[in-house]
Design a protein around this motif. Structure first.
Motif, PDB file in Angstrom:
ATOM      1  N   ASN B 103      23.705 -13.212  71.105  1.00  0.00           N
ATOM      2  CA  ASN B 103      23.143 -12.226  70.184  1.00  0.00           C
ATOM      3  C   ASN B 103      24.176 -11.759  69.175  1.00  0.00           C
ATOM      4  O   ASN B 103      23.902 -11.651  67.978  1.00  0.00           O
ATOM      5  N   THR B 113      22.007 -18.068  65.828  1.00  0.00           N
ATOM      6  CA  THR B 113      21.588 -17.256  66.974  1.00  0.00           C
ATOM      7  C   THR B 113      20.675 -18.085  67.854  1.00  0.00           C
ATOM      8  O   THR B 113      19.499 -18.222  67.562  1.00  0.00           O
ATOM      9  N   THR B 115      19.535 -17.325  70.695  1.00  0.00           N
ATOM     10  CA  THR B 115      18.544 -16.511  71.399  1.00  0.00           C
ATOM     11  C   THR B 115      17.330 -16.208  70.536  1.00  0.00           C
ATOM     12  O   THR B 115      16.396 -15.560  70.997  1.00  0.00           O
ATOM     13  N   SER B 116      17.341 -16.632  69.277  1.00  0.00           N
ATOM     14  CA  SER B 116      16.167 -16.413  68.435  1.00  0.00           C
ATOM     15  C   SER B 116      15.173 -17.557  68.592  1.00  0.00           C
ATOM     16  O   SER B 116      14.202 -17.630  67.854  1.00  0.00           O
ATOM     17  N   MET B 184      15.342 -10.625  68.461  1.00  0.00           N
ATOM     18  CA  MET B 184      16.372 -11.336  67.708  1.00  0.00           C
ATOM     19  C   MET B 184      15.798 -11.953  66.444  1.00  0.00           C
ATOM     20  O   MET B 184      16.390 -11.884  65.382  1.00  0.00           O
ATOM     21  N   GLU B 226      21.404  -4.354  64.028  1.00  0.00           N
ATOM     22  CA  GLU B 226      21.403  -5.637  64.736  1.00  0.00           C
ATOM     23  C   GLU B 226      22.414  -5.632  65.877  1.00  0.00           C
ATOM     24  O   GLU B 226      22.145  -6.147  66.964  1.00  0.00           O
ATOM     25  N   ALA B 230      21.389  -6.263  69.561  1.00  0.00           N
ATOM     26  CA  ALA B 230      21.987  -7.411  70.252  1.00  0.00           C
ATOM     27  C   ALA B 230      22.489  -7.011  71.627  1.00  0.00           C
ATOM     28  O   ALA B 230      22.181  -7.664  72.626  1.00  0.00           O
ATOM     29  N   GLN B 233      19.462  -5.639  73.930  1.00  0.00           N
ATOM     30  CA  GLN B 233      18.547  -6.643  74.469  1.00  0.00           C
ATOM     31  C   GLN B 233      19.211  -7.456  75.572  1.00  0.00           C
ATOM     32  O   GLN B 233      18.562  -7.826  76.553  1.00  0.00           O
TER      33      GLN B 233
END
Lengths: 103, 252
Positions: B103, B113, B115-116, B184, B226, B230, B233
């Motif tokens: 993140n 990223t 995780t997106s 994300m 963000e 990050a 999450q």
């Protein structure tokens, strides 16, 4: 030195706590660890959480219904049956998260 | 990136995977996501290794960070799961730092990223789900299935409630993965959209420079936001894993 709280008679934990308190290592204002329920307590966090929980249960239910329909060849019946059940599961999820704690 | 060659804002192309390392990556199907996952793992290892190598009584900055990382996850495990939580510490630690670095790296330019991508987060949550189920069955045997039978429910409603409980249990996979993925992705789309505004309004010049500057400041705020999202999450993912593990170990 002898009169301090948690003097030589106290347990090790007490003496350590007293010593840490003298050095200002334990800040009494900040709680140890933070509340897991509080991390997503912003309105946007709650909203997102509600949406995700509801939709997630519905997605799973529809997937199960569709899969069983495909398996048994009963095309729309089981999907239709599982949609309200999925909705109920979503609400049940939410109740678990937001239910008032009673002991 | 965005608004290149055409006038629209292309906020989603940033998530496109492309082979890296030329011919080699093309053959082996190595994309930016794979590279970033390796980088995230390497950074975690590096933090722990370099951080703990001095072994000083009074820790320096890196050692403090490494010790804090250890203690935070340890407290999380013990507080959420209980005494048995220590067994799961390595798993939760790995999970937390893999996601955290994934993140956080995404906030920097030129990084990707991973995780997106729902594929990545779904993979992670499926793994958590399988582990939780495996632990529950190992701890309780067939008694585990009593988890799906809520107490104090009339017999007439029981079949319905069991189905609902099973769906609710399975929906963890979706909710866990979608939460991380949506957060994300949404953040990065917002960044891209406002960056697109800056470019489009900035090139228009004149009176449009004011909204362009406003968009730029919004982007600055968004970057800070963000950073918060990050770490939050990653923490949420770890804590939910712990809560599920608690359910698996203690069954209710």
């Amino acid at each position: 030195m002898r009169e301090e709280p948690g003097g030589p008679d106290g347990s090790f934990e007490e003496r350590l706590k007293a010593a840490r308190g003298r050095r200002g290592l334990d800040d009494p204002k900040t709680p140890k660890g933070f509340d897991p329920k509080g991390i997503e307590s912003s309105p946007m966090g709650i909203g997102l959480r509600v949406g995700i929980e509801l939709v997630a249960a519905l997605v799973v239910a529809v997937a199960i219904g569709y899969g069983l329909d495909w398996l048994f060849g009963t095309k729309p019946i089981l999907t239709a049956l599982f949609v309200p059940v999925g909705g109920a599961a979503g609400v049940w999820n939410l109740w678990r998260v937001f239910a008032p704690k009673t002991g | 990136m965005a608004a290149e060659g055409h006038s629209g804002i292309d906020a989603l192309s940033q998530f496109k995977l492309a082979p890296v390392f030329g011919q080699l990556g093309d053959t082996l199907h190595i994309s930016q996501a794979n590279v970033m996952m390796a980088v995230a793992s390497a950074l975690t290892l590096l933090l722990m290794w370099v951080g703990m190598s001095p072994r000083a009584m009074i820790p320096g900055r890196l050692q403090s960070a490494a010790e804090m990382a250890y203690e935070t996850v340890m407290t999380l495990c013990v507080e959420q799961i209980g005494h048995e939580g220590k067994k799961f510490f390595p798993f939760v630690f790995t999970l937390f730092f893999f996601i955290l670095f994934g993140n956080l790296m995404g906030v920097f330019p030129l990084f990707f990223t991973f995780t997106s991508h729902i594929a990545v987060t779904l993979g992670l949550s499926l793994f958590v789900f399988l582990l939780v189920t495996f632990v529950a069955i190992k701890e309780h045997g067939l008694h585990f299935f009593s988890y799906f039978v809520p107490k104090g429910v009339p017999v007439v409603l029981l079949p319905l409630m069991v189905v609902i409980e099973v769906i609710s249990y399975l929906s963890r996979i979706i909710s866990l993965s979608v939460r991380l993925f949506a957060n994300m992705m949404a953040g990065h789309v917002m960044l891209e959209v406002f960056a697109g505004f800056v470019v489009m309004l900035g090139t228009a010049g004149g009176i449009f420079l004011l909204p362009a500057a406003l968009s730029l400041s919004v982007n600055v705020v968004l970057i800070g936001f963000e950073l918060l999202v990050a770490s939050l999450q990653a923490y949420v993912f770890a804590i939910l894993t712990c809560i599920y593990l608690h359910d698996a170990v203690h069954l209710h």
